[in-house]
Enzyme design. Structure first.
Site, PDB file in Angstrom:
ATOM      1  N   THR A  13     -18.889 -47.171 -42.021  1.00  0.00           N
ATOM      2  CA  THR A  13     -17.777 -46.227 -41.839  1.00  0.00           C
ATOM      3  C   THR A  13     -18.129 -44.771 -42.185  1.00  0.00           C
ATOM      4  OG1 THR A  13     -16.998 -46.767 -44.066  1.00  0.00           O
ATOM      5  CG2 THR A  13     -16.030 -48.002 -42.242  1.00  0.00           C
ATOM      6  N   SER A  42     -13.827 -49.984 -47.874  1.00  0.00           N
ATOM      7  CA  SER A  42     -13.812 -49.607 -46.455  1.00  0.00           C
ATOM      8  C   SER A  42     -13.631 -50.811 -45.535  1.00  0.00           C
ATOM      9  CB  SER A  42     -15.125 -48.908 -46.082  1.00  0.00           C
ATOM     10  OG  SER A  42     -15.316 -47.764 -46.855  1.00  0.00           O
ATOM     11  N   CYS A 130     -33.232 -36.093 -44.646  1.00  0.00           N
ATOM     12  CA  CYS A 130     -32.993 -35.451 -43.355  1.00  0.00           C
ATOM     13  C   CYS A 130     -33.825 -34.174 -43.147  1.00  0.00           C
ATOM     14  CB  CYS A 130     -31.509 -35.120 -43.201  1.00  0.00           C
ATOM     15  SG  CYS A 130     -30.810 -34.202 -44.570  1.00  0.00           S
ATOM     16  N   HIS A 243     -29.275 -28.866 -39.325  1.00  0.00           N
ATOM     17  CA  HIS A 243     -29.953 -28.044 -40.329  1.00  0.00           C
ATOM     18  C   HIS A 243     -30.950 -27.118 -39.639  1.00  0.00           C
ATOM     19  CE1 HIS A 243     -28.087 -30.504 -43.212  1.00  0.00           C
ATOM     20  NE2 HIS A 243     -29.106 -31.162 -43.727  1.00  0.00           N
ATOM     21  N   GLN A 316     -29.026 -33.159 -38.276  1.00  0.00           N
ATOM     22  CA  GLN A 316     -29.295 -33.811 -39.550  1.00  0.00           C
ATOM     23  C   GLN A 316     -28.797 -35.258 -39.558  1.00  0.00           C
ATOM     24  OE1 GLN A 316     -26.229 -34.091 -41.495  1.00  0.00           O
ATOM     25  NE2 GLN A 316     -27.457 -35.507 -42.705  1.00  0.00           N
TER      26      GLN A 316
END
Lengths: 346, 346
Positions: A13, A42, A130, A243, A316
């Site tokens: 999620t 979740s 990332c 990014h 990212q």
């Protein structure tokens, strides 16, 4: 067309989970079955996948029975808790958290850079940070031609790195400011709308934040270059997604701009974006939703005879997280590395 | 006490002009008279100064009669057109444009750095580029203790650098995007709201933009260090006001973080902002409207034994332009340098 595979997403999620679903839906991934797992908080929801509402189940001891690949993206503590049960059940876990990245027994992989490291996995493969992935994709093709000696990086990191809630916060704060109200920081310690600040991850004794140390240590591990000298300054900027990085490189010997451009124009996962007439180079809004790392403004460093400057933008959430994880899964499938002991079966 | 001076602002209606008015109103400047000059397009308005509505007059051949100091901020072509008449009328022009900055007969001054250069003026003094001023204020105190050998800078420049219209454009575009509309770039070539891009000034043959070359060439001139090696990457970010800079420094020998911190905590025009517990460092919203350049995150460079990293934010319109010009005027007054030939009179 051969085999297909049962995949589970752990942390379905979140922002990266959502992107994983998107990628598995639209890539030609040999999917037999998709299981969505999350914390009890979740679980209970459903998520749409290929037109079908899939239930999000609470992750449990028997969640991994029959699963081939677990794409984990629910944070370090969740990955630590479920890695062993997943591996014991015969799955390979590709973990997006930082929990195992520097563990010497766990491969840390960017498929364009070090696919060979996958051969040595023991059921667990780490997906890098990332910012690190984006930099590695852009720099490794140059490093292969002539080893990079030193990297000085400054980043421009979007809100998405802190999740979907942080992206919403930047929007809300922007509207507040435009309406003359005080912005309320929640996901971030300080207002990010129309502002920027050093990355708010914990600082070490030398004053480097975790994000900066990930760029240093993970890049060295991915490149297999323990002596590569790297320094970084990570800054959060009011961009929603993707990014950017300003990177200064030093090589042992001069590296011509033309040669670098030629190499990067053919490099896997890289798109060269340079229109010098229009002053048009990589921008976050162009990198958002794209698989490639956009690289441009390759320039001779004015301050060092062996230096190059370059500028990059990359999504990212996509290449910086979800796509890289899916590419690792695809690599394992292609190389028959999913269940090393059973590789001969496939 | 004693003498007061007649000042003219050329380009009174722009962003820097507005800030000049603000500074002359609130600083203890020995002002006898203030004259507001502008192009015929902007003339005819009035601007409030110390509760009085001052007319904005069209600049003309006789505008400078009796004026002691001209603060020019109406662009290079206007400064080029009016420098000679102003000087001929006996005024000193402090020019905020880039027209004369690299002219070897024109001093280029940051009062905290090279006040001595003012002694040699011939009626014209150049105010440096905003990004350059902020960097010079922060780095010169270190450079004095041990010469800097190399600077690698990456900037995070606010919309204000492109004027008041550009600041409005970022706000308008942000609202457009939040309301699901397409942003319309006008002042900038690309949307800046929730985005960023390399500085859109003209590129030279090596691919460096004018802003980057200003940082290189002007810093060398201000420091009196022709062999200082500098490279820069200038990026425009969606911040309204105040520029930020990530700066990597190399010295001849190691420079300890403690020593650098001690020096900068006492340096003129610098405010050290470092709360390592709270991860609180300089931010554009804190630098906006401030006289000082905020400096922080001073760190040992992990990639070089003689390297330091630092981070700064400074108000681009204030210290980066208007304040520096007013400080130059104050310097000329203090040193009796307004009319060198008449200095003995005062």
């Amino acid at each position: 067309m051969g085999q297909s595979y049962r995949v589970a997403i752990l942390g379905a999620t979140g922002a990266v989970g959502t992107e994983l679903l998107e990628l598995l839906e639209h890539r030609n991934f040999p999917l037999a079955d998709l299981k969505l797992l999350a914390s009890p908080r979740s679980a209970g929801n459903t998520l749409l996948f290929r037109g079908e509402a899939l239930p999000v189940e609470t992750v449990e001891a028997n969640s991994f029975a029959g699963v081939d690949i677990v794409l984990a993206s629910a944070g370090g503590s969740v990955s630590k808790a479920w890695a062993e049960p997943a591996i014991a059940a015969g799955a390979v876990m590709i973990d997006n958290s930082s929990a195992f990245r520097l563990d010497t027994s766990v491969p840390l992989i960017v498929p364009e850079v070090n696919p060979g490291a996958a051969a040595h996995h023991r059921g667990l493969i780490a997906n890098p940070n990332c910012t690190t992935i984006l930099m590695a994709v852009a720099l490794y093709p140059l490093h292969q031609v002539q080893p990079i000696r030193r990297i000085v990086a400054s980043t421009y990191q979007s809100a998405s790195g802190a999740g979907a809630r942080a992206m919403e916060e930047v929007k809300t704060q922007s509207l507040d400011i435009l309406q003359g109200k005080q912005p309320k920081p929640q996901a971030f310690p300080y207002p990010l709308a129309f502002n920027l600040f050093p990355h708010n991850s914990p600082l070490n004794a030398l004053g480097y934040c975790e994000e900066e140390m990930k760029m240093v240590n993970e890049t060295r591990k991915i490149f297999g270059a323990d002596d590569l000298r790297i320094t970084a300054t990570c800054i959060r900027v009011p961009v929603l997604r993707a990014h950017s990085e300003s990177i200064n490189l030093e090589f042992e010997q001069p590296f011509s701009v033309e040669h670098a451009r030629e190499i990067l124009s053919q490099a896997p996962g890289v798109k060269l974006v340079e229109d010098w007439q229009k002053n048009y180079f990589p921008m976050p809004i162009d990198a958002s939703g794209k698989d490639e790392v956009l690289v441009g403004r390759i320039r001779q460093d004015l301050s060092h005879p062996n230096g190059l400057e370059l500028w990059l933008c990359g999504d990212q959430i996509r290449k910086g997280a979800a796509l890289n994880a899916v590419q690792i899964a695809e690599l394992l499938i292609q190389k028959n590395l999913l269940k090393p002991a059973l590789a001969a079966n496939s």
